[in-house]
Design a protein around this motif. Structure first.
Motif, PDB file in Angstrom:
ATOM      1  N   ASP A 275      36.686  40.115  51.501  1.00 37.80           N
ATOM      2  CA  ASP A 275      37.082  41.760  51.761  1.00 37.80           C
ATOM      3  C   ASP A 275      37.071  41.812  53.236  1.00 37.80           C
ATOM      4  O   ASP A 275      37.430  42.943  52.880  1.00 37.80           O
ATOM      5  CB  ASP A 275      35.935  42.474  50.794  1.00 37.80           C
ATOM      6  CG  ASP A 275      34.473  42.408  50.914  1.00 37.80           C
ATOM      7  OD1 ASP A 275      34.339  41.475  50.774  1.00 37.80           O
ATOM      8  OD2 ASP A 275      34.170  43.252  50.843  1.00 37.80           O
TER       9      ASP A 275
ATOM     10  N   LYS B 155      38.874  41.096  46.470  1.00 41.17           N
ATOM     11  CA  LYS B 155      38.008  42.706  46.116  1.00 41.17           C
ATOM     12  C   LYS B 155      38.390  43.298  47.409  1.00 41.17           C
ATOM     13  O   LYS B 155      38.746  42.647  48.785  1.00 41.17           O
ATOM     14  CB  LYS B 155      37.079  42.933  46.275  1.00 41.17           C
ATOM     15  CG  LYS B 155      35.782  41.809  47.462  1.00 41.17           C
ATOM     16  CD  LYS B 155      34.721  41.590  46.457  1.00 41.17           C
ATOM     17  CE  LYS B 155      33.560  41.330  47.619  1.00 41.17           C
ATOM     18  NZ  LYS B 155      32.399  41.046  47.157  1.00 41.17           N
ATOM     19  N   ARG B 156      38.061  44.376  47.704  1.00 43.23           N
ATOM     20  CA  ARG B 156      37.963  45.526  48.602  1.00 43.23           C
ATOM     21  C   ARG B 156      37.374  46.908  48.202  1.00 43.23           C
ATOM     22  O   ARG B 156      37.342  46.999  47.513  1.00 43.23           O
ATOM     23  CB  ARG B 156      39.410  45.572  49.405  1.00 43.23           C
ATOM     24  CG  ARG B 156      39.586  46.703  50.593  1.00 43.23           C
ATOM     25  CD  ARG B 156      39.762  45.782  52.107  1.00 43.23           C
ATOM     26  NE  ARG B 156      39.090  46.085  52.689  1.00 43.23           N
ATOM     27  CZ  ARG B 156      39.708  45.845  54.099  1.00 43.23           C
ATOM     28  NH1 ARG B 156      39.953  44.347  54.076  1.00 43.23           N
ATOM     29  NH2 ARG B 156      39.929  46.665  55.521  1.00 43.23           N
ATOM     30  N   SER B 157      37.170  47.131  49.604  1.00 44.40           N
ATOM     31  CA  SER B 157      35.990  48.550  49.630  1.00 44.40           C
ATOM     32  C   SER B 157      37.224  49.842  49.920  1.00 44.40           C
ATOM     33  O   SER B 157      37.657  49.016  51.098  1.00 44.40           O
ATOM     34  CB  SER B 157      34.439  48.613  50.189  1.00 44.40           C
ATOM     35  OG  SER B 157      33.898  47.165  49.447  1.00 44.40           O
TER      36      SER B 157
ATOM     37  N   ASP C 205      35.112  50.031  44.909  1.00 48.67           N
ATOM     38  CA  ASP C 205      35.230  48.946  44.651  1.00 48.67           C
ATOM     39  C   ASP C 205      36.257  48.113  44.192  1.00 48.67           C
ATOM     40  O   ASP C 205      35.838  48.635  42.624  1.00 48.67           O
ATOM     41  CB  ASP C 205      34.053  47.869  44.788  1.00 48.67           C
ATOM     42  CG  ASP C 205      33.016  48.178  45.383  1.00 48.67           C
ATOM     43  OD1 ASP C 205      32.762  49.013  46.842  1.00 48.67           O
ATOM     44  OD2 ASP C 205      31.522  49.132  45.552  1.00 48.67           O
TER      45      ASP C 205
ATOM     46  N   LYS D  78      38.863  45.543  42.631  1.00 54.01           N
ATOM     47  CA  LYS D  78      39.461  43.748  42.343  1.00 54.01           C
ATOM     48  C   LYS D  78      40.662  43.850  42.465  1.00 54.01           C
ATOM     49  O   LYS D  78      41.545  44.742  42.062  1.00 54.01           O
ATOM     50  CB  LYS D  78      39.261  43.955  40.762  1.00 54.01           C
ATOM     51  CG  LYS D  78      38.470  42.197  40.634  1.00 54.01           C
ATOM     52  CD  LYS D  78      37.473  41.924  39.213  1.00 54.01           C
ATOM     53  CE  LYS D  78      38.273  39.846  38.898  1.00 54.01           C
ATOM     54  NZ  LYS D  78      39.419  39.837  38.333  1.00 54.01           N
TER      55      LYS D  78
END
Lengths: 533, 533
Positions: free
Chosen positions: A349, B467-469, B502, B504
């Protein structure tokens, strides 16, 4: 008897009391013919003192110790340095301004990878890393002396470089790992005595350096880094000087050592350029072998024109604009350019760790044909959080096989230098090797002085032409190979070619074309770069 | 009765003798309430004179002619302008500083393509081009008035804009087409009378403009271009002034006309900035509708701050660095940015014409999320040499379907403006639409004033995160969609989201994430950009 580029180690017994790391100033002067090297010794615990020396010339070397402790002073001796072991070519040095060669003249083409904290993992992972490296194309690895605190790398290391550890009452599992603790953050969980090294740590660390050496891999040792929860990035001057001298005394005699003053030097709070310069000159002072020296940036390029810097170790500072700048960076600093961080192949990420294998391979090629060298890293998510770039372990990406293919091409070609862009191929990147020459060529822009070389390679990067015309010197003959850098195929065209050539290309991205002079044109005037490649 | 944005055409009979193109100065003044427009008439051959006018307001319009020939002077009349035809929204104008809307306020999001010489081909190819355009996502096309002489486009046009042609004794098939004859090259094969237009050419050309209009496609008409073997790029001042006025008189009344002063203005030899400025102001003077005006570069950017330039029409001037500069270009010129040449999808032997469909699609997205607009072109080799970018015909590439998908997303979102890069997402590009606002957000860098908007989209370009927040405003609710821009899928996540999220992601390149505010947070204060989208 010691083989050239191997380590002569003198072990002496001395005082255990007080603080031998600080109290005892042990050195030795090694002499051969008119060569004289002063080498620092180090304390290895338990009253044991050691002096290590790597001879770079065959013959009889004499030594004499100097010490402020009588029993360690004036010890003399000699040893014979014999031929280097097969495959051992000595430390890597700058060669031909923009390139590298081992001490014995063997060309070295850096093909780097990154596993910052691989030595700070449990032994089974460390062993796995070595196994992976053995089968990889990589001949240089970036790695930290100090343990690393950063995303995907929050575990406690098995050993600390200093005496000390968690303060009483704090348990490792209680520490809240709230993101990166960049250097300068307060730390109240650990206490170390920066005046007392932990020899167990250092014995383990140098074992890993030796294992790399035996695999033919250069250890690009990162002396400082800012990803820290222990306090190692915030040591004060006396501790730093002691650390630097101890580091060089223990590790300088390994032929495969490179010194990287810092990873992301500009993330340290309160450190000035004067600090980095001073510490670099401590390394210069104590390293008799003149191992390669560099410093690596985050967002602010260091002034790589500084005298102690042997090569540019660069991290791209713009997310979009980087590999195409390599030739300019060579021009600017007149030193070899190693792009030591160009994003990692992976899927995490963070923007620095989620490029594709195709993109990583492309960046390696884009750097290579411009006369630079490139460093890989891999950051694929894993349930066990053993990501190669931090902990080592396993490589699962698609780029290493392609990087191996590229390494083979580079080894065949020798040192590659970029050709200035001509009006005809503003979209293309050309790398030249072997002897270069100029000839008059007919172009749509008129007759122009045009550069050519014995070996030339052009890379189409993201473009997918199905054909292309090239102008070759009309009085030289070339063999032509169409290289698919992704599918790793080399298609040699039948016959030899001169003058204008129209070539059919695959119409896919990531294609290169190599031209190799044959016959009359190439005899009698190979340059030394060709002879040694 | 004429519908709004359609053409009122007044046909008059007048003198045939002498040179009516030059001798007769015919105009009409059209009046509605306090509006008064002076419009140039033109000679259409055979003693026929025409005055065309596009009314942009409903109601009764009156007109009166002015002419230096008595029989054409003082002709008066009136007509009623009624409601516009369904789907006809009028000429496109700049809207909201960086965007476009039709005259009636309907947003216009340019999705361009390029077929420079499509009107200069045989009728069956021209018809095929229209068929292809009808099923394409493109609503703007770059096209030249004059025929084009360039690689893959060396055929003779069916019609010339002027009286004249090949000089006696020269046959078209004998002319050696030796590469591009950039403007300024000597031409000895053709002779034209630049004071006498060929009405057949112009009737054909304006038919094509009307057909585009009826397809809802803007004609980005390129007034001058340098790829010329006929001499049209080397006309002298009186001929140029006559040409510009004739062009505006015949075509200005078409609602879908844009004026592009030049393609690659900087490839003309001997033309100065003063020339381009003077010619642009001739257009300004004679065009009562203020159609959009621009000028397009090769290697040297024009000074787009000039008053007559309504929007930046730019060709990338660096092979590697371009789409990521769009937000900066907006800043610099404070005008809409249309990237009118960003390489073409194809496989030809020129660097401007061999990027992949993936790369073209990526560039469209990279431009769009930065608040710019992008133009497509296609250059796949064909045995019949009918390449879309030059001659029109057929589209076979993989990007148009993806560009259609992007167009749908843009139409859903409305005008997109770039968000300044925050420390957290230096690797990401954010586009915002609808009302923007600021809130206090907790970040690894401390509490920071953070920008958000009703609709936000971020694009991962070549990165492939799994993924990333994201930090969303804690007191607003958003729906989230994960968009695969290459596979053209939109996956809507269940529920609504606030604060830290968060997500996916697919772990593939070319992914975007869209956030759309719902519920309380969005009611009562939509901006006008949202209302009209």
């Amino acid at each position: 008897m010691v083989r050239k580029y191997d380590i002569f180690e003198l072990t002496l017994n001395g005082p255990k009391d007080g603080n031998p790391f600080v109290d005892v100033d042990l050195r030795a002067v090694f002499t051969y013919m008119n060569r004289k090297h002063t080498v620092s010794g180090f304390y290895d615990g338990n009253g044991i003192y050691k002096i290590r020396f790597m001879p770079c010339r065959e013959g009889v070397w004499k030594y004499e110790t100097q010490c402020n402790v009588d029993e360690l002073n004036g010890v003399t001796g000699e040893f014979t340095c014999t031929e280097a072991a097969p495959g051992e070519h000595g430390p890597v040095r700058v060669h031909n301004q923009f390139h590298f060669a081992h001490d014995d003249g063997t060309p070295f083409y850096p093909v780097g990878t990154t596993a910052y904290a691989w030595t700070h993992q449990q032994p089974e992972i460390v062993e796995q890393t070595l196994k992976t490296l053995k089968d990889s194309p990589f001949n240089k690895i970036r790695m930290c002396v100090f343990p690393k605190h950063y995303v995907y790398n929050l575990n406690e290391p098995p050993l600390y470089p200093y005496e000390g550890g968690l303060i009483e009452g704090v348990k490792a599992e209680d520490i809240r790992y709230a993101g990166p603790a960049f250097a300068g953050a307060e730390n109240t969980n650990y206490k170390f005595d920066y005046m007392r090294f932990n020899p167990n740590f250092w014995r383990d660390f140098e074992t890993r350096i030796a294992q790399l050496r035996d695999l033919g891999i250069q250890a690009d040792i990162i002396i400082f880094h800012p990803y820290d929860r222990w306090g190692f990035s915030r040591m004060e001057e006396p501790a730093i000087q002691l650390y630097l001298r101890y580091l060089v005394a223990r590790l300088g005699s390994f032929s495969n050592v490179w010194w990287s003053m810092a990873n992301e030097y500009d993330l340290f709070r309160g450190r000035t350029e004067q600090d980095w310069e001073r510490w670099a000159y401590t390394i210069v002072e104590w390293d008799p072998y003149e191992h390669l020296r560099s410093i690596h940036n985050c967002t602010k390029l260091y002034d790589h024109s500084k005298g102690w810097i042997t090569h540019v170790s660069i991290q791209r500072i713009d997310y979009h604009s980087h590999v195409e700048l390599v030739a300019k960076w060579r021009e600017r600093w007149q030193k070899p350019v190693v792009v030591d961080e160009i994003c990692y192949e992976g899927n995490i990420d963070h923007g620095w760790g989620n490029i594709t294998g195709e993109e990583m391979t492309k960046r390696f090629w884009d750097v290579t044909v411009r006369g630079g060298y490139c460093t890989h890293g891999e950051t694929y998510l894993r349930d066990d959080e053993v990501l190669w770039w931090a902990k080592g372990g396993w490589l699962t990406g698609s780029s290493p096989a392609r990087i191996a293919f590229l390494r083979r091409i580079v080894e065949e070609m020798g040192y590659i230098d970029p050709k200035p862009i001509s009006p005809m191929d503003w979209d293309l990147t050309w790398g030249y090797s072997g002897r270069q020459f100029t000839y008059q060529s007919e172009t749509p822009f008129g007759t122009m002085a045009t550069q050519a070389a014995e070996k030339m390679i052009c890379y189409f990067s993201f473009a997918q032409p199905a054909k292309r015309s090239f102008m070759l010197p009309p009085d030289k003959k070339y063999e032509i190979e169409v290289i698919d850098t992704w599918n790793m195929t080399i298609e040699k065209l039948e016959g030899t070619y001169s003058g204008r050539v129209d070539i059919k290309l695959p119409g896919r991205p990531y294609v290169a074309v190599r031209f190799t002079m044959v016959g009359d044109g190439s005899s009698g005037w190979f340059s030394h770069t060709s002879l040694t490649s």
